[in-house]
Write a protein that holds these residues in place. Structure first.
Motif, PDB file in Angstrom:
ATOM      1  N   GLY A 178       0.826  -1.202   0.000  1.00  0.00           N
ATOM      2  CA  GLY A 178       0.000   0.000   0.000  1.00  0.00           C
ATOM      3  C   GLY A 178       0.853   1.241   0.000  1.00  0.00           C
ATOM      4  N   GLY A 179       0.289   2.332  -0.489  1.00  0.00           N
ATOM      5  CA  GLY A 179       0.993   3.599  -0.540  1.00  0.00           C
ATOM      6  C   GLY A 179       0.942   4.337   0.776  1.00  0.00           C
ATOM      7  N   PRO A 180       1.410   5.589   0.800  1.00  0.00           N
ATOM      8  CA  PRO A 180       1.397   6.385   2.031  1.00  0.00           C
ATOM      9  C   PRO A 180      -0.028   6.623   2.515  1.00  0.00           C
ATOM     10  N   GLY A 181      -0.208   6.578   3.825  1.00  0.00           N
ATOM     11  CA  GLY A 181      -1.516   6.871   4.402  1.00  0.00           C
ATOM     12  C   GLY A 181      -2.502   5.732   4.379  1.00  0.00           C
ATOM     13  N   THR A 182      -2.060   4.517   3.961  1.00  0.00           N
ATOM     14  CA  THR A 182      -2.993   3.385   3.888  1.00  0.00           C
ATOM     15  C   THR A 182      -2.914   2.493   5.124  1.00  0.00           C
TER      16      THR A 182
ATOM     17  N   ARG B 201      -0.874   8.808  -5.114  1.00  0.00           N
ATOM     18  CA  ARG B 201      -1.735   7.900  -5.887  1.00  0.00           C
ATOM     19  C   ARG B 201      -1.895   8.383  -7.325  1.00  0.00           C
ATOM     20  N   GLU B 202      -2.021   9.700  -7.504  1.00  0.00           N
ATOM     21  CA  GLU B 202      -2.136  10.243  -8.866  1.00  0.00           C
ATOM     22  C   GLU B 202      -0.866   9.974  -9.670  1.00  0.00           C
ATOM     23  N   ILE B 203       0.288  10.098  -9.021  1.00  0.00           N
ATOM     24  CA  ILE B 203       1.551   9.790  -9.701  1.00  0.00           C
ATOM     25  C   ILE B 203       1.588   8.312 -10.071  1.00  0.00           C
ATOM     26  N   LYS B 204       1.238   7.454  -9.121  1.00  0.00           N
ATOM     27  CA  LYS B 204       1.223   6.004  -9.361  1.00  0.00           C
ATOM     28  C   LYS B 204       0.350   5.651 -10.561  1.00  0.00           C
ATOM     29  N   ASN B 205      -0.812   6.281 -10.641  1.00  0.00           N
ATOM     30  CA  ASN B 205      -1.755   6.002 -11.725  1.00  0.00           C
ATOM     31  C   ASN B 205      -1.478   6.810 -12.990  1.00  0.00           C
ATOM     32  N   LYS B 206      -0.441   7.641 -12.944  1.00  0.00           N
ATOM     33  CA  LYS B 206      -0.112   8.540 -14.071  1.00  0.00           C
ATOM     34  C   LYS B 206      -1.347   9.345 -14.500  1.00  0.00           C
ATOM     35  N   ASP B 207      -2.024   9.885 -13.496  1.00  0.00           N
ATOM     36  CA  ASP B 207      -3.267  10.617 -13.751  1.00  0.00           C
ATOM     37  C   ASP B 207      -3.300  11.864 -12.863  1.00  0.00           C
ATOM     38  N   LEU B 208      -2.380  12.816 -13.164  1.00  0.00           N
ATOM     39  CA  LEU B 208      -2.292  14.028 -12.368  1.00  0.00           C
ATOM     40  C   LEU B 208      -3.517  14.911 -12.580  1.00  0.00           C
ATOM     41  N   SER B 209      -4.129  15.307 -11.479  1.00  0.00           N
ATOM     42  CA  SER B 209      -5.219  16.288 -11.562  1.00  0.00           C
ATOM     43  C   SER B 209      -4.609  17.689 -11.479  1.00  0.00           C
ATOM     44  N   GLU B 210      -5.426  18.688 -11.765  1.00  0.00           N
ATOM     45  CA  GLU B 210      -4.926  20.061 -11.669  1.00  0.00           C
ATOM     46  C   GLU B 210      -4.637  20.462 -10.228  1.00  0.00           C
ATOM     47  N   GLU B 211      -5.069  19.626  -9.286  1.00  0.00           N
ATOM     48  CA  GLU B 211      -4.857  19.917  -7.870  1.00  0.00           C
ATOM     49  C   GLU B 211      -3.375  19.982  -7.510  1.00  0.00           C
ATOM     50  N   PHE B 212      -2.528  19.338  -8.318  1.00  0.00           N
ATOM     51  CA  PHE B 212      -1.110  19.310  -7.948  1.00  0.00           C
ATOM     52  C   PHE B 212      -0.473  20.698  -8.048  1.00  0.00           C
ATOM     53  N   LEU B 213      -1.170  21.635  -8.672  1.00  0.00           N
ATOM     54  CA  LEU B 213      -0.655  23.008  -8.748  1.00  0.00           C
ATOM     55  C   LEU B 213      -1.250  23.919  -7.670  1.00  0.00           C
ATOM     56  N   ASN B 214      -2.198  23.389  -6.900  1.00  0.00           N
ATOM     57  CA  ASN B 214      -2.892  24.213  -5.901  1.00  0.00           C
ATOM     58  C   ASN B 214      -2.317  23.990  -4.504  1.00  0.00           C
ATOM     59  N   LYS B 215      -2.280  25.059  -3.735  1.00  0.00           N
ATOM     60  CA  LYS B 215      -1.760  24.993  -2.371  1.00  0.00           C
ATOM     61  C   LYS B 215      -2.742  24.261  -1.462  1.00  0.00           C
TER      62      LYS B 215
ATOM     63  N   TYR C 226       7.279   9.205  -7.289  1.00  0.00           N
ATOM     64  CA  TYR C 226       6.347   8.591  -6.340  1.00  0.00           C
ATOM     65  C   TYR C 226       7.041   8.329  -5.000  1.00  0.00           C
ATOM     66  N   THR C 227       8.259   7.776  -5.063  1.00  0.00           N
ATOM     67  CA  THR C 227       8.997   7.468  -3.838  1.00  0.00           C
ATOM     68  C   THR C 227       9.324   8.742  -3.069  1.00  0.00           C
ATOM     69  N   GLY C 228       9.776   9.781  -3.781  1.00  0.00           N
ATOM     70  CA  GLY C 228      10.114  11.038  -3.119  1.00  0.00           C
ATOM     71  C   GLY C 228       8.911  11.659  -2.430  1.00  0.00           C
ATOM     72  N   VAL C 229       7.789  11.726  -3.131  1.00  0.00           N
ATOM     73  CA  VAL C 229       6.567  12.317  -2.563  1.00  0.00           C
ATOM     74  C   VAL C 229       6.089  11.526  -1.351  1.00  0.00           C
ATOM     75  N   SER C 230       6.188  10.205  -1.424  1.00  0.00           N
ATOM     76  CA  SER C 230       5.648   9.365  -0.345  1.00  0.00           C
ATOM     77  C   SER C 230       6.536   9.319   0.892  1.00  0.00           C
ATOM     78  N   ARG C 231       7.688  10.008   0.873  1.00  0.00           N
ATOM     79  CA  ARG C 231       8.535  10.092   2.073  1.00  0.00           C
ATOM     80  C   ARG C 231       8.022  11.152   3.054  1.00  0.00           C
ATOM     81  N   ALA C 232       7.152  12.069   2.589  1.00  0.00           N
ATOM     82  CA  ALA C 232       6.716  13.203   3.415  1.00  0.00           C
ATOM     83  C   ALA C 232       5.569  12.802   4.329  1.00  0.00           C
ATOM     84  N   LYS C 233       5.716  13.120   5.616  1.00  0.00           N
ATOM     85  CA  LYS C 233       4.663  12.807   6.591  1.00  0.00           C
ATOM     86  C   LYS C 233       3.710  13.981   6.814  1.00  0.00           C
TER      87      LYS C 233
END
Length: 734
Positions: A345-349, A502-516, A687-694
């Protein structure tokens, strides 16, 4: 350098595995005026010596050094057993315990006839002893054989030194190969590659034999090419045509293709490689996959007794004030009721939550006390930081796989193995995506087939550094109980880190990745302003209470304007500016007291492993006949002292690579993304880099480059046949 003669009077410590010695040495002769103070004195010596002989005349070369705990010692790096050449000394030597069958009277008779040439004459012709009155044929042979054996190790060491090996290398070679060493040196020194670096062997070979196209060299280079492909691409097998191409590219060896395939066939007969159609394997890689399949089959065949855990899980939820979701409950039940279970499972699961539940329920079921827990359960991970995380979550001991298997650094072998298995019954391994084929094979060899094996990880993370794709291949076979975890627990209504993963894993980035978000921000910054922007972010973070303990910068490469090396130069001055603290230079890098550092290799002796992070607590210059620096580093409470030369195994850790971050988590992460990182940016890496952040993640750089990296599938493909081996053994060999 100092040269001393004398005798070893007694040993303080001697390691048979690597020939390392600490002993008391009586100095009988010195060759430098400054060493006269040690004449007729007993001193402490340290170094590597083979076939240790107490009271034997010895000549040693080295330096006096100062040890903080043990004081002045003589560290020798070369030695030579001295054959006596004075009549009285020869009599004493022949009548010593080294020479069998020769008492003092016999020794006196020998010297009376042959004088100070006695030993040389006997070594050249044992029948010279027939002139000694009353000496039997059996006693003659004992004296002769003792004298020959006394010099055997010294002769071999001398031969190795003359070829160009250091005394330390010569010692390792002798201890490993013993009576085989002469044949190896005469026939093929490349066989020493098990313990001596290939490039070192190649240089020694060319210096001594000169023939660039010698068959032994070409065959050794073919094997080394295959190892290089495995380490660079992670492949278990290779196209024969690719190996041929790389042979020219890496070693400039241009030979006819038919001759090349002839050499490959010879290597197969010699059990170095396995050829299968147009593919070729290193023998070790081929066997590791088979070992994995065979051992997993044996574990899976053990009888299963199912147990209803519904009530136990409900009680555990109440006691911990927690509610397990359907996926987590399935993972817990499956793991406890089966011999082999894979949980991914990915981060947060909730992987950590599941491990904790499995352990608690297992302890409860078998009513284990503290001693019983240690006897039944082993919690393992590939890195020290990942093991520590397991230990903190379960309140139980956890350790690296290397430590569990009792890895010996000198011999690169494991004390726990097929001939000396571990006895524990529940084995939980975390961060399995990091485990390569060789390590997994070694782990399974060291386990009995009655174990309950639970493998936990994230199949979408970076694969292992070493060859293979173990976790992915095990899941893909559909032969094992596999529980994927998809449900993400939110930290807040506006949290985003696990969803971005999860979006990176699925290669399905939403526009949310640009929002704070509450825990995330993407800052668009051009390449030349990335360092100043990071500087500003960290300076503001420090005001909010962030520091080097909870904030980590991750990047994909070391070189370049925004590479790890350059980032660390800047970050050192932010987090640990020069304020008069002691410092030490190693190459172009300056280390200061207080610096955050990263361990680059496994060091089982100090219980420090690749990827461990620590802080330099002290840099001391020791005053002695020869100046020496000692660096004290605190790795999460494990304080070690290293000499300056060991700084080659250390790097600053304010910024580290995403690869080195695997198995770790950090509260706050800053991750620069720039076009100049090029092909280093790919899906699994990001994916690995992003999933290191708590708690928080800031990505800084170019959004288009980030998007392109997410869509890059590099790292997903490795040439392995583990799936095939598993299918053959599980299905076709029923």
């Amino acid at each position: 350098m100092s040269l001393l003669e004398g005798k070893i009077k007694s040993t303080i410590y001697y390691n048979d595995a690597n020939s390392y010695l600490v002993a008391l040495f009586r100095v009988s002769k010195v060759f430098n005026d400054e060493d006269k103070i040690y004449l007729k004195k007993t001193i402490t010596i340290t170094g590597n010596i083979l076939d240790l002989k107490l009271e034997s005349p010895l000549k040693i070369t080295g330096n006096f050094v100062f040890h903080e705990k043990f004081g002045t010692q003589f560290k020798f790096d070369d030695y030579e057993f001295i054959i006596p050449n004075e009549n009285e000394d020869i009599i004493e030597f022949l009548s010593s315990s080294f020479i069998k069958g020769c008492g003092k009277k016999t020794a006196e008779k020998i010297v009376a006839i042959y004088g100070n040439k006695s030993l040389e004459i006997i070594k050249e012709n044992k029948f010279a002893l027939d002139k000694i009155e009353g000496l039997s044929e059996n006693t003659r042979d004992k004296i002769y054989n003792s004298l020959i054996n006394y010099n055997k190790s010294s002769d071999i060491i001398l031969k190795l030194k003359n070829l160009g090996f250091s005394i330390e290398e010569a010692g390792k070679i002798y201890l490993k190969y013993k009576e085989r060493i002469t044949d190896i040196l005469d026939n093929n020194i490349y066989l020493l590659n098990e313990i001596i670096d290939f490039s070192r062997l190649d240089n020694i070979f060319l210096n001594n034999f000169k023939d660039f196209y010698d068959k032994r060299r070409v065959k050794a280079c073919i094997i080394e090419v295959m190892k290089a492909i495995s380490m660079n691409l992670g492949d278990i097998y290779y196209l024969i045509s690719d190996v041929y191409s790389y042979l020219s590219r890496l070693y400039k060896i241009e030979i006819d293709y038919n001759l090349f395939t002839d050499y490959l066939q010879e290597l197969e007969k010699e059990l170095f490689v396995v050829i299968s159609h147009e593919y070729v394997y290193l023998q070790e890689n081929y066997e590791n996959e088979i070992v994995i399949a065979e051992h997993l089959k044996k574990i899976s065949e053990k009888e299963i007794i199912n147990y209803d855990y519904e009530e136990k899980i409900a009680n555990l939820e109440k006691s911990l004030n927690i509610t397990y979701n359907i996926e987590q409950q399935a993972a817990i039940k499956t793991a406890l009721n089966n011999n082999i279970t894979i949980i991914s499972g990915g981060p947060g699961t909730g992987k950590t939550t599941i491990i904790n539940a499995i352990v608690k329920l297992y302890i409860d079921k078998y009513k284990l006390n503290n001693l019983g827990i240690l006897e039944h359960i082993a919690l393992l991970a590939p890195t020290g930081r990942a093991a520590k995380k397991m230990s903190l979550s379960t309140n139980l001991p956890a350790q690296t796989i290397h430590r569990f298997l009792k890895w010996n650094k000198e011999s690169n072998s494991f004390g726990i193995n097929e001939n000396n298995k571990n006895y524990q019954k529940l084995i939980i391994v975390d961060e399995v995506s990091m485990i390569d084929t060789s390590l997994f094979s070694s782990l399974l060899k060291g386990l009995y087939s009655y174990v309950k094996l639970i493998l936990v990880g994230d199949v979408h993370q970076l694969p292992s550094v070493g060859p293979g794709l173990v976790l992915n291949d095990l899941i893909s076979t559909d032969l094992f109980n596999y529980v994927p975890l998809n449900y993400i627990y939110r930290q807040s209504e506006n949290s985003y880190i696990p969803y971005l993963a999860r979006e990176i894993k699925n290669k399905d980035l939403s526009e949310e990745f640009l929002n704070k978000k509450d825990d995330y921000n993407f800052l668009t910054v051009d390449n030349k302003n990335i360092l100043p922007a990071i500087n500003k972010i960290i300076s503001e973070g420090i005001k909010k209470g962030y520091d080097e303990n909870n904030l980590q910068i991750l990047a994909p490469m070391y070189k370049g304007e925004n590479g790890i090396d350059n980032l660390n130069k800047m970050l050192c001055e932010i987090f640990n500016p020069s304020k008069g603290q002691k410092e030490i230079a190693y190459g172009e890098v300056i280390y200061k007291e207080g610096d955050k550092v990263l361990q680059l290799i496994n060091d089982a002796d100090n219980n420090v492993f690749n990827g461990d992070i620590g802080f330099i607590k002290k840099i001391a210059t020791v005053a002695s006949p020869y100046k020496r620096e000692i660096i004290t580093i605190d790795f999460d409470g494990n304080v070690v002292n290293i000499p300056k030369k060991s700084l080659k195994n250390i790097k600053h850790a304010y910024a580290i690579s995403i690869h080195k971050s695997q198995g770790s988590e950090f509260d706050h992460i800053i991750m620069p993304i720039t076009y100049y990182y090029g092909s280093m940016l790919y899906n699994k890496l990001l994916y690995t880099g992003v999933s290191r952040a708590k708690k928080s993640l800031i990505i800084i750089g170019d959004a288009k480059v980030f998007y392109k990296g997410v869509m890059n599938d590099y790292g997903n493909f490795r040439k392995t046949t583990l799936q095939t081996r598993l299918q053959e053994i599980f299905i076709h060999n029923k």
